[in-house]
Design an enzyme around this catalytic site. Structure first.
Site, PDB file in Angstrom:
ATOM      1  N   ARG A 122       0.816  -1.235   0.000  1.00 27.19           N
ATOM      2  CA  ARG A 122       0.000   0.000   0.000  1.00 27.19           C
ATOM      3  C   ARG A 122       0.840   1.271   0.000  1.00 27.19           C
ATOM      4  O   ARG A 122       0.397   2.330   0.412  1.00 27.19           O
ATOM      5  CB  ARG A 122      -0.975   0.037   1.181  1.00 27.19           C
ATOM      6  CG  ARG A 122      -1.958  -1.106   1.163  1.00 27.19           C
ATOM      7  CD  ARG A 122      -3.213  -0.779   1.948  1.00 27.19           C
ATOM      8  NE  ARG A 122      -4.146  -1.865   1.851  1.00 27.19           N
ATOM      9  CZ  ARG A 122      -4.152  -2.918   2.641  1.00 27.19           C
ATOM     10  NH1 ARG A 122      -3.280  -3.003   3.632  1.00 27.19           N
ATOM     11  NH2 ARG A 122      -5.021  -3.874   2.467  1.00 27.19           N
ATOM     12  N   LYS A 144       3.759  11.636 -11.107  1.00 28.32           N
ATOM     13  CA  LYS A 144       2.916  10.814 -11.997  1.00 28.32           C
ATOM     14  C   LYS A 144       3.643   9.494 -12.220  1.00 28.32           C
ATOM     15  O   LYS A 144       4.784   9.480 -12.690  1.00 28.32           O
ATOM     16  CB  LYS A 144       2.714  11.500 -13.344  1.00 28.32           C
ATOM     17  CG  LYS A 144       1.629  12.549 -13.346  1.00 28.32           C
ATOM     18  CD  LYS A 144       1.324  12.988 -14.765  1.00 28.32           C
ATOM     19  CE  LYS A 144       0.260  14.081 -14.782  1.00 28.32           C
ATOM     20  NZ  LYS A 144       0.055  14.643 -16.128  1.00 28.32           N
ATOM     21  N   ARG A 242      -1.765  22.275 -14.097  1.00 27.79           N
ATOM     22  CA  ARG A 242      -0.759  21.269 -14.456  1.00 27.79           C
ATOM     23  C   ARG A 242      -0.872  20.884 -15.930  1.00 27.79           C
ATOM     24  O   ARG A 242       0.105  20.457 -16.542  1.00 27.79           O
ATOM     25  CB  ARG A 242      -0.879  20.035 -13.551  1.00 27.79           C
ATOM     26  CG  ARG A 242       0.258  19.057 -13.803  1.00 27.79           C
ATOM     27  CD  ARG A 242       0.422  18.011 -12.707  1.00 27.79           C
ATOM     28  NE  ARG A 242       1.496  17.099 -13.051  1.00 27.79           N
ATOM     29  CZ  ARG A 242       2.111  16.292 -12.215  1.00 27.79           C
ATOM     30  NH1 ARG A 242       1.757  16.284 -10.940  1.00 27.79           N
ATOM     31  NH2 ARG A 242       3.077  15.480 -12.611  1.00 27.79           N
ATOM     32  N   ASN A 246       1.388  20.085 -20.635  1.00 26.81           N
ATOM     33  CA  ASN A 246       1.081  19.311 -21.845  1.00 26.81           C
ATOM     34  C   ASN A 246       1.167  20.146 -23.111  1.00 26.81           C
ATOM     35  O   ASN A 246       0.660  19.739 -24.154  1.00 26.81           O
ATOM     36  CB  ASN A 246      -0.311  18.678 -21.727  1.00 26.81           C
ATOM     37  CG  ASN A 246      -0.352  17.655 -20.619  1.00 26.81           C
ATOM     38  OD1 ASN A 246       0.626  16.956 -20.382  1.00 26.81           O
ATOM     39  ND2 ASN A 246      -1.469  17.575 -19.910  1.00 26.81           N
ATOM     40  N   HIS A 249       1.522  18.514 -26.473  1.00 27.05           N
ATOM     41  CA  HIS A 249       1.257  17.077 -26.306  1.00 27.05           C
ATOM     42  C   HIS A 249       0.013  16.588 -27.040  1.00 27.05           C
ATOM     43  O   HIS A 249      -0.083  15.411 -27.345  1.00 27.05           O
ATOM     44  CB  HIS A 249       1.166  16.717 -24.825  1.00 27.05           C
ATOM     45  CG  HIS A 249       2.524  16.650 -24.159  1.00 27.05           C
ATOM     46  ND1 HIS A 249       3.341  17.737 -24.029  1.00 27.05           N
ATOM     47  CD2 HIS A 249       3.204  15.610 -23.608  1.00 27.05           C
ATOM     48  CE1 HIS A 249       4.454  17.391 -23.410  1.00 27.05           C
ATOM     49  NE2 HIS A 249       4.397  16.103 -23.152  1.00 27.05           N
TER      50      HIS A 249
HETATM   51  N1  GLY Z   1       4.493  15.244 -17.839  1.00 23.30           N
HETATM   52  C1  GLY Z   1       3.419  16.060 -17.486  1.00 23.30           C
HETATM   53  C2  GLY Z   1       3.150  16.090 -16.024  1.00 23.30           C
HETATM   54  O1  GLY Z   1       3.950  15.601 -15.249  1.00 23.30           O
HETATM   55  O2  GLY Z   1       2.131  16.578 -15.621  1.00 23.30           O
END
Ligand code: GLY
Length: 372
Positions: A122, A144, A242, A246, A249
């Protein structure tokens, strides 16, 4: 020559240390995180062949033992098969809740190892030691983590922040020029999205940085990481700002899908072309001056990078098919395509208000150059 960027995320805060020789000093930086002097390292076969002995020695200098699993290099590793192999190996190594997993590699290893750490017992802590420029300036920072699904890239994952990132800028010297420049696509993105003075700085300094000037490398990585950290702190789980990361992208993901995620187009190359297209689209929509897309392209070309669809080898689908591929992007919300556009260099913003006809027009003209 070392710089540290702090990512102030309350209880999940951490440092990103940037500089040459950090792999050899890894033990000194990691030791304060450890309850017992042992780490499990996930890496890939290429990085292991080039650099694992140096990491082992750097850890041993502080009395830290290391067990390592080297997975095959490449994007196809980032799926369930190698992920479950990695998680089961970590369990076999008896990694406990208070232990630390080390991700030693590029974006594939960082994402997979981070996700393994997120779900193991966990959640255990992990340290990123990114070995590609792309991973140092983007994927190792911000938490991420994840793997690809047959349905698409990065569709399975978790937000799990690392406890430390060590970006060894010396290790970048072993990258091929193509790999280095692909990572540079993400560096230039930061200037374009939010810091015109950084873009000015890159226009002057990036050629020498690519040639190997270490002080410039440290500066470029640190400024990129600082910008990413600032955005992640404002919006850790991508509810808003955030998405600025991108930039380029939406086009890039369509081009990667159109080229079958193959060697024809690396991710960072697609980002660079995508940034040029995003500025072209912004200029066509009257948002920024016509000089801006020309300036973006001129810099990318000066760096020896791909800038146009014509630079992608082989055939591409039609403009309409590329737009349809954009519709499968993760960033589609309620069926609306979201673009990152710009009011000028360093002034990007997120919008869902983009007429599809304009996107088609830009792509059709680009494709005409390719054929002609
Ligand atoms: N690579 C884009 C982010 O980390 O949000």
């Amino acid at each position: 020559m070392q710089k540290t960027v702090h990512v102030p995320l309350d209880t999940r805060a951490y440092d990103v240390v940037i500089g040459p020789g950090l792999v050899a000093e890894a033990g000194k930086h990691i030791a304060p995180l450890l309850r017992r002097k042992r780490v499990a390292v996930l890496t890939d076969e290429t990085v292991a062949g080039l650099h694992l002995d140096r990491l082992r020695a750097g850890l041993a200098a502080e009395g830290i033992e290391m067990a390592a699993l080297a997975l095959p290099a490449g994007e196809s590793t980032k799926g369930w098969a190698q992920f479950s192999r990695a998680v089961e190996w970590l369990l076999e190594q008896k990694v406990e809740r208070n232990d630390v997993v080390v991700a030693f590699g590029g974006g594939v290893i960082g994402d997979l190892a981070g996700f393994a750490a997120a779900v193991l017992r966990r959640g255990v802590r992990f340290v990123q030691i990114p070995t590609s420029l792309l991973a140092q300036v983007d994927s190792s920072v911000g938490g991420k983590t994840g793997i690809n699904a047959p349905q698409g890239k990065n569709l399975i994952g978790a937000f799990h922040q690392p406890s430390l990132v060590l970006a060894d800028t010396e290790i970048l010297s072993t990258l091929t020029t193509r790999d280095f420049l692909a990572g540079y696509g993400e560096v230039v993105k930061y200037g374009l999205l939010g810091d015109a003075s950084f873009f000015d700085w890159l226009e002057v300094n990036a050629p020498a940085m690519a040639e190997g000037d270490m002080a410039l490398r440290v500066e470029a990585v640190a400024r990129s990481v600082q910008m990413k950290a600032d955005i992640v702190v404002r919006d850790e789980t991508e509810q808003g700002d955030r998405a600025l990361l991108n930039l380029g992208h939406t086009f890039c993901h369509a081009l990667e899908a159109a080229t079958g995620y193959s060697d024809r187009l690396m991710h960072g190359e697609g980002v660079a072309i995508g940034c040029a297209l995003a500025f072209e689209l912004s200029s066509r929509l009257g948002l920024c001056s016509q000089e801006d897309p020309s300036r973006v392209r001129a810099h990318l070309k000066a760096m020896g990078m791909k800038t146009d669809l014509a630079d992608i080898p082989g055939d591409l689908p039609s403009a309409a098919e590329l737009v349809a591929l954009m519709g499968q992007d993760k960033k589609v919300v309620d069926g609306q395509l979201r673009f990152i556009l710009a009011r000028g260099i360093g002034e990007a913003f997120v919008t869902a208000d983009v007429p599809a006809a304009k996107v088609l027009e830009v792509l059709e003209e680009e494709l005409a150059h390719k054929v002609g």
